[in-house]
Motif scaffolding. Structure first.
Motif, PDB file in Angstrom:
ATOM      1  N   PRO A  39       0.817  -1.213   0.000  1.00 44.99           N
ATOM      2  CA  PRO A  39       0.000   0.000   0.000  1.00 44.99           C
ATOM      3  C   PRO A  39       0.852   1.266   0.000  1.00 44.99           C
ATOM      4  O   PRO A  39       1.790   1.391   0.784  1.00 44.99           O
ATOM      5  CB  PRO A  39      -0.802  -0.123   1.297  1.00 44.99           C
ATOM      6  CG  PRO A  39      -0.891  -1.592   1.539  1.00 44.99           C
ATOM      7  CD  PRO A  39       0.444  -2.129   1.091  1.00 44.99           C
ATOM      8  N   GLY A  40       0.531   2.189  -0.897  1.00 38.09           N
ATOM      9  CA  GLY A  40       1.251   3.444  -0.972  1.00 38.09           C
ATOM     10  C   GLY A  40       2.606   3.376  -1.643  1.00 38.09           C
ATOM     11  O   GLY A  40       3.324   4.380  -1.683  1.00 38.09           O
ATOM     12  N   LYS A  41       2.970   2.230  -2.171  1.00 39.78           N
ATOM     13  CA  LYS A  41       4.268   2.069  -2.811  1.00 39.78           C
ATOM     14  C   LYS A  41       4.108   1.633  -4.261  1.00 39.78           C
ATOM     15  O   LYS A  41       3.060   1.136  -4.667  1.00 39.78           O
ATOM     16  CB  LYS A  41       5.122   1.047  -2.057  1.00 39.78           C
ATOM     17  CG  LYS A  41       5.473   1.452  -0.636  1.00 39.78           C
ATOM     18  CD  LYS A  41       6.375   0.435   0.012  1.00 39.78           C
ATOM     19  CE  LYS A  41       6.768   0.854   1.412  1.00 39.78           C
ATOM     20  NZ  LYS A  41       7.656  -0.151   2.060  1.00 39.78           N
ATOM     21  N   GLU A  42       5.172   1.816  -5.030  1.00 39.52           N
ATOM     22  CA  GLU A  42       5.189   1.373  -6.414  1.00 39.52           C
ATOM     23  C   GLU A  42       5.351  -0.133  -6.487  1.00 39.52           C
ATOM     24  O   GLU A  42       5.925  -0.761  -5.594  1.00 39.52           O
ATOM     25  CB  GLU A  42       6.321   2.056  -7.176  1.00 39.52           C
ATOM     26  CG  GLU A  42       6.184   3.561  -7.312  1.00 39.52           C
ATOM     27  CD  GLU A  42       5.025   3.946  -8.198  1.00 39.52           C
ATOM     28  OE1 GLU A  42       4.312   4.899  -7.854  1.00 39.52           O
ATOM     29  OE2 GLU A  42       4.817   3.292  -9.235  1.00 39.52           O
TER      30      GLU A  42
END
Length: 118
Positions: A39-42
């Motif tokens: 979550p929230g990351k590439e």
């Protein structure tokens, strides 16, 4: 038609093990890979298996802990994950591309969620 379907995700304690499976249908590919996205990351590369050479490569973060393999007869790709860490929590995707060397991963599975606790 080409189809990739992941399975085997779930909840596991830190230090534990889990094996993910990817059922591939439609054709053979030059590269079979696992990616993951927290979550929230590439989305990031995890591991690749090249055919027909059978060579493998891993991200530094998982090297020595994860193993990618392919069962040619079943056209299945696996990711054996050992010594799991909380940082390994992510949705894991199976992907494939025609070339064993370069190019976009044209085909993707729907993903399977891995949650590492404690």
């Amino acid at each position: 038609q080409v189809q990739l379907v992941e399975s085997g995700g779930g909840l596991v304690q830190a230090g534990g093990s889990l094996t993910l499976s990817c059922a591939v249908s439609g054709r053979t590919f030059g590269s079979y890979a696992w990616f993951r996205q927290a979550p929230g990351k590439e989305r990031e590369f995890v591991a690749v298996f090249r055919w027909p050479a059978g060579s493998t490569n891993y991200a530094d973060s998982v090297k020595g802990r994860f193993t990618i393999s392919r069962d040619n007869a079943k056209n299945m790709v696996y990711l054996q994950m050992n010594s799991l860490k909380i940082e390994d929590t992510a949705i894991y995707y199976c992907a494939a591309r025609p070339s064993p060397i370069s190019g976009s991963y044209n085909y993707w599975g729907q993903g399977t969620r891995v949650t590492v606790s404690s």
